[in-house]
Structure formats: structure tokens, C-alpha cells
Motif scaffolding. Structure first.
Motif, short mmCIF file in Angstrom:
data_model
loop_
_atom_site.label_atom_id
_atom_site.label_comp_id
_atom_site.label_asym_id
_atom_site.label_seq_id
_atom_site.Cartn_x
_atom_site.Cartn_y
_atom_site.Cartn_z
N LEU A 1 11.49 10.08 7.54
CA LEU A 1 11.43 11.16 8.37
C LEU A 1 11.59 10.69 9.77
O LEU A 1 11.71 11.73 10.49
CB LEU A 1 10.22 11.84 8.14
CG LEU A 1 9.55 11.84 6.76
CD1 LEU A 1 8.15 12.56 6.27
CD2 LEU A 1 10.61 12.84 5.98
N ASN A 2 11.26 9.67 10.26
CA ASN A 2 11.39 9.27 11.44
C ASN A 2 11.96 7.97 11.65
O ASN A 2 11.62 6.72 11.07
CB ASN A 2 9.98 9.06 12.24
CG ASN A 2 9.87 8.76 13.66
OD1 ASN A 2 10.35 7.60 14.12
ND2 ASN A 2 9.51 9.63 14.71
N SER B 1 7.11 6.36 7.72
CA SER B 1 6.62 7.74 8.13
C SER B 1 6.43 8.70 6.73
O SER B 1 5.39 9.50 6.80
CB SER B 1 7.63 8.23 8.85
OG SER B 1 8.77 8.29 8.40
N GLY B 2 7.33 8.70 5.94
CA GLY B 2 7.22 9.51 4.83
C GLY B 2 6.08 9.10 3.77
O GLY B 2 5.25 9.78 3.33
#
Lengths: 200, 104
Positions: free
Chosen positions: B35-36, B43-44
């Protein structure tokens, strides 16, 4: 036979005043080091990542200070001899907040760790086991501290000192704090070792 | 409800462990949870961990609120479950499981 000194130590409990004194002392030591090594850039470093790294380490150290006193009070709760119950409630909450703050700064500094030419590249090239085993374990086990302290904080605040009378409830409130401290120590030692090997 | 708080915390950590293994076993899933770009798939994994923990907590609280539960038994189950989550986070273990899934 009861040894008088041990008996006195056993009855002694830290208080919020003790915690405040410890924090004032820690800040004073940090202040002294900062003053002696001024300008601050010489001590911390001169890039954005050096500052983020310093805040991550500082948050972890303050977390460690609060959690250490919380662990002692949690043990007192576990054996049913706690008097400073209110202090334990606040220290557990403080440790939960510091765990979240340390994880937050950890996420931020992780960007520098993963960046091209950063410590991860160095470790994968020279010491792959440091990244693949120690760093990967550290990054996950550090997250375990938050639910441990959060669960204890919830139970301590929800049930209050009524749980002091119940042996199972005492264990449920205090053991997660002991486990949280264990996870914190693992992450702290591994983090310090990794930083010594290759900082951001 | 102490049991709901314990179970929700454990479910979150198991979700983290399972997500981590799934990311190691499947490159598509690994990309999906990135996600980043700065911190990558971590991140996820964190989002799934926190979402599982904070969504399951009120649900368990609501479901278990009127039940008489044996705290000793459930706390013991929590400790065993926590040990399993820790073992699943040990890199040689989760990598071996991910490799076995990939190979299978």
C-alpha cells in the motif's frame, strides 16, 4: 525467617512520583549529553533520517523505562500484593501509547532502511542472515508489544481494583504486560544491534 | 469483556502471521498489499493486522457479552495461541511454510 531488609523492599512500591523522577533524570542526562556534544547535528546526524532514527530510539527507550516499572507493578498485582494499583493503570496506558509511537517512528525509519543503498541492501549483500532472520523477526515481534500492553490497559481500566481479589483476573491483567516486556526487550536489543552494524 | 479483548488481540496477530506467509508464497498477493512503496508489503501486513484486531474486538465483545466464560481456560488458550503466532513469525519457519505452499 523473614529478613527485615528484604521484607521492607518487598513492601516498597514505585509511584508516579518515582516515574516522574526517573523521567526527569533521564531527560537531564540526555540534556547533558546534548549540551556537551553541541551542536546537536554532531550527536544525532545531519539528515532527516538521522533525526527520525533518533526519535525512534528515544521513543523505544522511554517505552522501556515506563514498561520496566509497569512490569514490577504487574508482578505485584500477579502475587496479589499491589498497593499502587492506580499507578499500574497509568503506566500500562503510558506504555501502550509509547508502543504505538515507537511503531510509528519505526515505520517511518523503515523507509530509509529499505531505500536503495540503505542498510537492507548492505545486509543482503554482506550479511544476509542479519536482514533475513534478525531484522525480519524484529520488525514483526515489535508489533506484538502493542496488543499486549493494550489488552492489559483495557482490563485494568475496565475492571479496576475489583480484579485484585480474583486470581485468574490478576493473571489475565498482569501476564500480558510481562509478555509485552519480553517482546519489547527482543525488539530493542535486535534494533540496537542492527543499528550498530549499519545505521541509516 | 476480558476474553473478547484477548481473542481479538490474538486474531490480529494470527492475521499478521498468515498475511506474512501468504505474501511470501504468492507474489501477486505481495504486490496487492504493498500500500506504500516506501515500506513495501509491510504496510499491507500492518493494515490487515490492525483491521482484524479492531474489527473483531467489538464483534467479539457483542457476541460474548452475556456468556459465562471460564477465564482461566480462555487465558490459557490465548497463551498457547500467542506462542503459535510467535513461532509463525520466526523467519526460518514462515519461509519454510511459504516455500512449501509455493512448491505445492
Amino acid at each position: 525467617m523473614e529478613i527485615p531488609l528484604l521484607g521492607r523492599i518487598r513492601k516498597m512500591e514505585p509511584s508516579l512520583a518515582t516515574l516522574l523522577l526517573v523521567i526527569v533524570g533521564a531527560v537531564a542526562v540526555v540534556g547533558l549529553v546534548v549540551a556537551m556534544t553541541a551542536p546537536v547535528g554532531v550527536l544525532v546526524g545531519d539528515t532527516q533520517w538521522h533525526y527520525v532514527s533518533a526519535f525512534h530510539g528515544m521513543a523505544a527507550t522511554v517505552f522501556l523505562l515506563g514498561a520496566t516499572i509497569a512490569v514490577y507493578l504487574a508482578w505485584r498485582l500477579y502475587i496479589g500484593e499491589i498497593r499502587a494499583f492506580r499507578d499500574l493503570k497509568w503506566l500500562a496506558a503510558f506504555s501502550t501509547v509509547m508502543s504505538a509511537a515507537t511503531i510509528g517512528f519505526g515505520n517511518w525509519i523503515y523507509i530509509a532502511y529499505r531505500a536503495p543503498g540503505g542498510p537492507r541492501s548492505y545486509f543482503l549483500e554482506n550479511l544476509p542472515e542479519v536482514h533475513k532472520i534478525f531484522f525480519e523477526f524484529k520488525e514483526f515481534i515489535a508489533l506484538f508489544t502493542l496488543p499486549m500492553f493494550a489488552v492489559s490497559t483495557f482490563i485494568l481500566w475496565k475492571y479496576g481494583d475489583s480484579l485484585v481479589k480474583n486470581r485468574e483476573a490478576r493473571a489475565t491483567a498482569s501476564v500480558p504486560i510481562l509478555l509485552g516486556m519480553f517482546f519489547l526487550l527482543l525488539a530493542y536489543v535486535l534494533g540496537a544491534a542492527i543499528t550498530k552494524l549499519r545505521g541509516v | 469483556m476480558a476474553v473478547a479483548a484477548l481473542l481479538a488481540a490474538w486474531l490480529g496477530l494470527m492475521a499478521l502471521a498468515i498475511t506474512n506467509i501468504a505474501a511470501g508464497a504468492n507474489d501477486g498477493f505481495k504486490t496487492a498489499i504493498t500500500l506504500n512503496s516506501g515500506i513495501g508489503p509491510y504496510s499491507g501486513k500492518e493494515v490487515i493486522w490492525l483491521a482484524t484486531w479492531f474489527v473483531s474486538w467489538p464483534i467479539l465483545h457483542f457476541v460474548l457479552r452475556n456468556r459465562e466464560l471460564d477465564l482461566k481456560k480462555w487465558f490459557g488458550a490465548f497463551l498457547v495461541g500467542l506462542l503459535i503466532a510467535v513461532v509463525l513469525m520466526w523467519p526460518p519457519v514462515f519461509e519454510a511454510i511459504a516455500d512449501a505452499i509455493k512448491g505445492g
